[in-house]
Write a protein that holds these residues in place. Structure first.
Motif, short mmCIF file in Angstrom:
data_model
loop_
_atom_site.label_atom_id
_atom_site.label_comp_id
_atom_site.label_asym_id
_atom_site.label_seq_id
_atom_site.Cartn_x
_atom_site.Cartn_y
_atom_site.Cartn_z
N LEU A 157 1.00 -1.23 0.17
CA LEU A 157 0.03 0.07 0.12
C LEU A 157 0.70 1.19 -0.02
N CYS A 158 0.75 1.95 -1.08
CA CYS A 158 1.48 3.22 -1.37
C CYS A 158 0.71 4.56 -1.13
N ARG A 159 1.44 5.67 -0.48
CA ARG A 159 0.30 6.81 -0.29
C ARG A 159 1.62 8.06 -0.52
N ASN A 160 0.76 9.07 -1.22
CA ASN A 160 1.51 10.32 -1.63
C ASN A 160 2.36 10.81 -0.58
N PRO A 161 3.75 11.03 -0.86
CA PRO A 161 4.67 11.54 -0.22
C PRO A 161 4.33 12.69 0.78
N LYS A 162 3.54 13.59 0.28
CA LYS A 162 3.20 14.83 1.11
C LYS A 162 2.51 14.54 2.47
N ASP A 163 1.45 13.64 2.04
CA ASP A 163 0.49 13.03 3.23
C ASP A 163 1.43 12.30 4.32
N VAL A 164 2.44 11.32 3.70
CA VAL A 164 3.20 10.42 4.44
C VAL A 164 4.00 11.44 5.47
N PHE A 165 4.51 12.66 4.79
CA PHE A 165 5.59 13.12 5.63
C PHE A 165 4.66 13.93 6.57
N VAL A 166 3.40 14.61 6.37
CA VAL A 166 2.82 15.19 7.39
C VAL A 166 2.35 14.35 8.57
N SER A 167 1.68 13.22 8.10
CA SER A 167 1.25 12.20 9.10
C SER A 167 2.35 11.55 9.95
N MET A 168 3.65 11.42 9.65
CA MET A 168 4.87 11.02 10.27
C MET A 168 5.36 12.12 11.22
N TRP A 169 5.21 13.27 10.76
CA TRP A 169 5.67 14.38 11.67
C TRP A 169 4.87 14.42 12.91
N HIS A 170 3.51 14.15 12.49
CA HIS A 170 2.43 14.56 13.78
C HIS A 170 2.64 13.34 14.72
N PHE A 171 2.87 11.94 13.95
CA PHE A 171 2.94 10.63 14.92
C PHE A 171 4.18 10.96 15.64
N MET A 172 5.37 11.32 15.33
CA MET A 172 6.53 11.23 15.97
C MET A 172 6.36 12.39 16.95
N ASN A 173 5.70 13.56 16.89
CA ASN A 173 5.56 14.37 17.87
C ASN A 173 4.66 13.95 19.07
N LYS A 174 3.73 13.16 18.70
CA LYS A 174 2.97 12.64 19.76
C LYS A 174 3.56 11.66 20.56
N MET A 175 4.46 10.74 19.91
CA MET A 175 5.26 10.01 20.72
C MET A 175 6.30 10.83 21.59
N ARG A 176 6.94 11.64 21.03
CA ARG A 176 7.92 12.69 21.89
C ARG A 176 7.14 13.43 22.95
N GLU A 177 5.90 13.85 22.71
CA GLU A 177 5.29 14.42 23.80
C GLU A 177 5.06 13.47 24.96
N ARG A 178 4.61 12.21 24.72
CA ARG A 178 4.59 11.26 25.82
C ARG A 178 5.76 10.91 26.57
N LEU A 179 6.93 11.17 25.70
CA LEU A 179 8.22 10.99 26.43
C LEU A 179 8.89 12.22 26.84
N SER A 180 8.09 13.18 27.16
CA SER A 180 8.51 14.50 27.59
C SER A 180 9.71 15.16 26.72
N LYS A 181 9.71 14.84 25.26
CA LYS A 181 10.43 15.45 24.28
C LYS A 181 10.09 16.55 23.71
#
Length: 327
Positions: A157-181
């Motif tokens: 399953l492939c997705r447009n790189p623009k949506d992939v980047f935005v989704s990854m950025w949000h996802f990683m920030n949510k992870m970092r928030e939980r780790l107090s980063k």
């Protein structure tokens, strides 16, 4: 890689230590989320523990012709395609009203080989009944040879790189928030995404590997675009079922089973379930809710500047030129 199957707990620990030592010698760059570094192996970037698991998968995973492997870039719709495949393949085993997807996240039901089964262990997957459903973010060229030789079915399953980047950025920030980063600087990680230094990236090389495989081995590798699936889910679910060897019968279509599965696996339904609101993710460091942000096509328009859009479009055109692939 060595063709060695551990016979004792000590053998397994020695083998895992060997992977750890190998990975420690690989090239490294700054990480995105919970990890300090990501390392490069066979042209792609991994968190250290994922890379160790990739080595174990390559050495020890023995594919069956009945296996179904779901491959994706991170943040390309894996949560959704896992649910759809699990529900389709197991539709004779469960009713829609009493379905495992109502109480378990799809990542538990269809585990990532390099994130769950092979992380910190070498599991015995031979005990699992067929058909076995697994997922992976591993690039096509780094898949274990047994997957190619066995003629198991691979769905990409492939997705447009623009949506992939935005989704990854949000996802990683949510992870970092939980780790107090602190949150990631968007322009800094955008530059790294464009340069391919991202989890399981470079994005374009990952996509191109599976695209070329789908052209060379169409009976065994199915390439699906996320945007196409969202635009006509009924057509593509039936196409997917046919490819996997589980086609919907005329009676099933007439009874509305295709639509029932699509509703069960829809973003709206899955994101509203208690297990996906409060449950812990199998990968650790975050909750299942992190997998459900919007699931929309074109959300990048709300975040990317014209310069960022032009940059990604230019890279995509250059990388895919001559291969007949448009995203």
């Amino acid at each position: 890689m060595a063709d060695f199957v551990p016979k004792t707990k000590e053998d397994e620990e020695n083998e895992l230590q060997r992977y750890k030592d190998l990975v420690s010698s690989f090239p490294k760059e700054e990480g995105w989320g919970f990890e300090k570094y990501i390392c490069q192996y066979q042209g792609f970037w991994y968190v250290d523990k994922h890379c160790q698991a990739v080595l174990a998968v390559q050495d020890h995973f023995k594919a069956r012709s009945s296996d179904i492997i779901l491959a994706t870039n991170p943040k390309s719709g894996a949560t959704w395609i896992k649910a759809l495949v699990f529900a389709t393949v197991n539709r004779s085993n469960y009713s829609i009203d009493n379905h495992p997807l109502l109480s378990q996240n799809s990542h538990f039901l269809v585990p990532f080989l390099e994130i769950s089964p092979y992380q910190n262990q070498i599991p015995d997957l031979e005990i699992l009944p067929s058909p076995r459903l697994f997922a992976t973010h591993i690039s096509y060229n780094s898949l274990p040879q047994s997957m190619i030789d066995s003629s198991c079915r691979i769905v990409y399953l492939c997705r447009n790189p623009k949506d992939v980047f935005v989704s990854m950025w949000h996802f990683m920030n949510k992870m970092r928030e939980r780790l107090s980063k602190p949150p990631l600087d968007v322009m800094k990680v955008f530059e790294r995404f464009c340069n391919g230094v991202t989890h399981f990236g470079p994005f374009w090389d990952h996509v191109l590997g599976y695209w070329k495989a789908s052209l060379e081995r169409p009976q065994h590798v199915l390439f699906i675009k996320y945007e196409d699936f969202k635009a006509d889910p009924g057509f593509h679910l039936k196409r997917l079922a046919q490819f996997m060897g589980y086609p919907f019968s005329y009676e099933e279509e007439k009874e509305g089973l295709v639509d029932e599965i699509l509703r069960l696996c829809s973003f709206e339904n899955m994101s509203s379930l208690e297990v996906n609101k409060t449950g812990e993710a199998p990968m650790g460091a975050f909750k299942n809710e992190a997998f459900f942000r919007k699931g929309k096509v074109g959300d990048w328009e709300n975040y990317l500047t014209s310069v960022m859009i032009e940059r990604l479009d230019q890279i995509t055109e250059e990388k895919f030129h001559g291969y007949g692939l448009k995203l």
